[in-house]
Design a protein around this motif. Structure first.
Motif, mmCIF file in Angstrom:
data_model
loop_
_atom_site.group_PDB
_atom_site.id
_atom_site.type_symbol
_atom_site.label_atom_id
_atom_site.label_comp_id
_atom_site.label_asym_id
_atom_site.label_seq_id
_atom_site.Cartn_x
_atom_site.Cartn_y
_atom_site.Cartn_z
ATOM 1 N N ARG A 105 88.809 -25.339 3.763
ATOM 2 C CA ARG A 105 87.466 -24.207 3.708
ATOM 3 C C ARG A 105 86.970 -24.307 2.442
ATOM 4 O O ARG A 105 85.930 -24.171 2.372
ATOM 5 C CB ARG A 105 88.226 -22.939 3.786
ATOM 6 C CG ARG A 105 88.688 -22.704 5.313
ATOM 7 C CD ARG A 105 88.970 -21.098 5.614
ATOM 8 N NE ARG A 105 90.037 -20.566 4.762
ATOM 9 C CZ ARG A 105 91.460 -20.723 5.262
ATOM 10 N NH1 ARG A 105 91.740 -21.291 6.404
ATOM 11 N NH2 ARG A 105 92.355 -20.044 4.606
ATOM 12 N N ALA A 106 87.628 -24.953 1.385
ATOM 13 C CA ALA A 106 86.655 -25.077 0.121
ATOM 14 C C ALA A 106 85.742 -26.468 0.112
ATOM 15 O O ALA A 106 85.280 -26.550 -1.074
ATOM 16 C CB ALA A 106 87.954 -25.344 -0.827
ATOM 17 N N LEU B 295 99.336 -22.056 -5.915
ATOM 18 C CA LEU B 295 98.589 -22.101 -4.581
ATOM 19 C C LEU B 295 99.199 -21.383 -3.484
ATOM 20 O O LEU B 295 98.611 -21.124 -2.514
ATOM 21 C CB LEU B 295 98.379 -23.485 -4.265
ATOM 22 C CG LEU B 295 97.558 -24.442 -5.375
ATOM 23 C CD1 LEU B 295 97.614 -25.739 -4.907
ATOM 24 C CD2 LEU B 295 96.203 -23.859 -5.391
ATOM 25 N N PHE C 122 94.668 -19.120 -4.298
ATOM 26 C CA PHE C 122 93.800 -20.100 -4.421
ATOM 27 C C PHE C 122 92.405 -20.217 -5.070
ATOM 28 O O PHE C 122 91.860 -18.986 -5.031
ATOM 29 C CB PHE C 122 93.578 -20.439 -2.896
ATOM 30 C CG PHE C 122 93.048 -21.951 -2.563
ATOM 31 C CD1 PHE C 122 94.076 -22.747 -2.494
ATOM 32 C CD2 PHE C 122 91.915 -22.605 -2.639
ATOM 33 C CE1 PHE C 122 93.499 -24.166 -1.970
ATOM 34 C CE2 PHE C 122 91.343 -23.356 -2.336
ATOM 35 C CZ PHE C 122 92.335 -24.564 -2.186
ATOM 36 N N SER D 268 88.681 -20.205 -6.122
ATOM 37 C CA SER D 268 87.209 -19.848 -5.271
ATOM 38 C C SER D 268 86.244 -21.276 -5.581
ATOM 39 O O SER D 268 86.453 -21.802 -6.196
ATOM 40 C CB SER D 268 86.942 -18.493 -5.792
ATOM 41 O OG SER D 268 86.544 -18.684 -7.350
ATOM 42 N N GLN E 36 94.887 -25.746 4.690
ATOM 43 C CA GLN E 36 93.818 -25.150 5.424
ATOM 44 C C GLN E 36 92.872 -24.419 4.345
ATOM 45 O O GLN E 36 91.618 -24.622 4.769
ATOM 46 C CB GLN E 36 94.369 -24.034 6.511
ATOM 47 C CG GLN E 36 95.130 -24.734 7.570
ATOM 48 C CD GLN E 36 95.921 -23.708 8.315
ATOM 49 O OE1 GLN E 36 95.734 -22.411 8.287
ATOM 50 N NE2 GLN E 36 96.696 -24.279 9.384
ATOM 51 N N GLN E 37 93.329 -23.880 3.422
ATOM 52 C CA GLN E 37 92.333 -23.093 2.490
ATOM 53 C C GLN E 37 91.472 -24.420 1.846
ATOM 54 O O GLN E 37 90.431 -24.292 1.570
ATOM 55 C CB GLN E 37 93.253 -22.559 1.265
ATOM 56 C CG GLN E 37 93.576 -21.089 2.176
ATOM 57 C CD GLN E 37 94.569 -20.127 0.853
ATOM 58 O OE1 GLN E 37 95.446 -20.753 0.228
ATOM 59 N NE2 GLN E 37 94.028 -19.280 0.551
ATOM 60 N N GLU F 225 99.024 -23.891 5.223
ATOM 61 C CA GLU F 225 98.140 -22.869 4.924
ATOM 62 C C GLU F 225 97.372 -23.091 3.746
ATOM 63 O O GLU F 225 96.104 -22.854 3.654
ATOM 64 C CB GLU F 225 98.975 -21.372 4.634
ATOM 65 C CG GLU F 225 99.229 -20.594 5.789
ATOM 66 C CD GLU F 225 100.832 -21.097 6.135
ATOM 67 O OE1 GLU F 225 101.296 -21.995 5.445
ATOM 68 O OE2 GLU F 225 101.370 -20.630 7.182
ATOM 69 N N VAL F 226 98.075 -23.425 2.924
ATOM 70 C CA VAL F 226 97.284 -24.075 1.539
ATOM 71 C C VAL F 226 96.248 -25.076 1.698
ATOM 72 O O VAL F 226 95.322 -25.250 1.432
ATOM 73 C CB VAL F 226 98.358 -24.691 0.360
ATOM 74 C CG1 VAL F 226 97.508 -25.151 -0.691
ATOM 75 C CG2 VAL F 226 99.242 -23.414 -0.058
#
Length: 215
Positions: free
Chosen positions: A135-136, A101, A105, A107, A131-132, A128-129
């Motif tokens: 967003r998912a 990760l 990351f 999709s 935060q991703q 950062e992970v």
């Protein structure tokens, strides 16, 4: 990818492969209790399980009817998770994939993104992970983060690789969520009794962050 990142990825993969090679099973195989409590009240949908380990959460979610994408850095962990899914007859509802990760990351967007104890003694861009992970999350979906608020009593002290234990608010602040796009449903630290890998009992502190995406 730089040579430094390639070396860090190899180090992380080797660390977790060594960890899972220590014994035939590392975790209990049971679903994490906060996840089961929260999911019991949700409509079935799609789920992303970050750091799925040996598949306890993913298999349970699939058994509840969810379609799950379950990812981990360890090939050994994923092999055990796939075996558990097959034994439970839910392998058709789970996609297992190997991801580091820190650099890779998965999709897609999901109704539930779950990060259960996504903590490591290694260098890891956790903010950062996460935060991703946010967003998912699909609109009307939820992000669930459960983390150790303190070291488990049976956890060995590794002075070479210390682990940071943030507060729930610190982790939430790292997400940098836009207020009007999210509703915070839980933000708390909660104690529970648990059993360690060698049968030890003790009190754990779970940090719980549950947020629902509104837009």
């Amino acid at each position: 990818m730089t040579h430094q990142h390639e070396a860090e990825e190899r180090d992380a993969r080797q660390f977790w492969e060594d960890r899972y090679s220590e014994r035939d099973r590392i975790w209990s195989g049971k679903v994490n209790p906060v996840l089961s409590e929260i999911v019991a009240d949700l409509d079935v949908g799609t789920a992303l399980d970050l750091g799925c380990g040996e598949g306890g959460d993913a298999v349970w979610l699939a058994g509840m009817g969810w379609r799950v994408t379950a990812v981990d850095i360890s090939a050994t962990a994923l092999q055990r998770a796939e075996q558990a899914a097959t034994e439970r007859g839910v392998d058709g509802r789970i996609t297992f994939a190997r991801h580091d990760l820190a650099t890779d990351f998965p999709s897609g967007v999901f109704d539930l993104v779950s990060a259960q104890f996504l903590q490591t003694p290694l260098e890891f861009p956790r903010a950062e992970v996460l935060q991703q992970a946010a967003r998912a999350v699909a609109v009307s979906g939820r992000l669930l983060i459960v983390e150790h608020g303190a070291a488990p009593p049976w956890m060995p002290h590794d002075h070479d690789h210390p682990v940071d234990f943030p507060t729930p608010q610190q982790t939430f602040d790292q997400l940098e969520l836009v207020d009007q796009h999210w509703r915070i449903e839980r933000l708390e630290a909660k104690e529970r009794q648990a059993t360690g890998p060698n049968g030890e009992t003790g009190t754990l502190m779970d940090n719980i962050i549950l947020a629902r995406r509104l837009a």
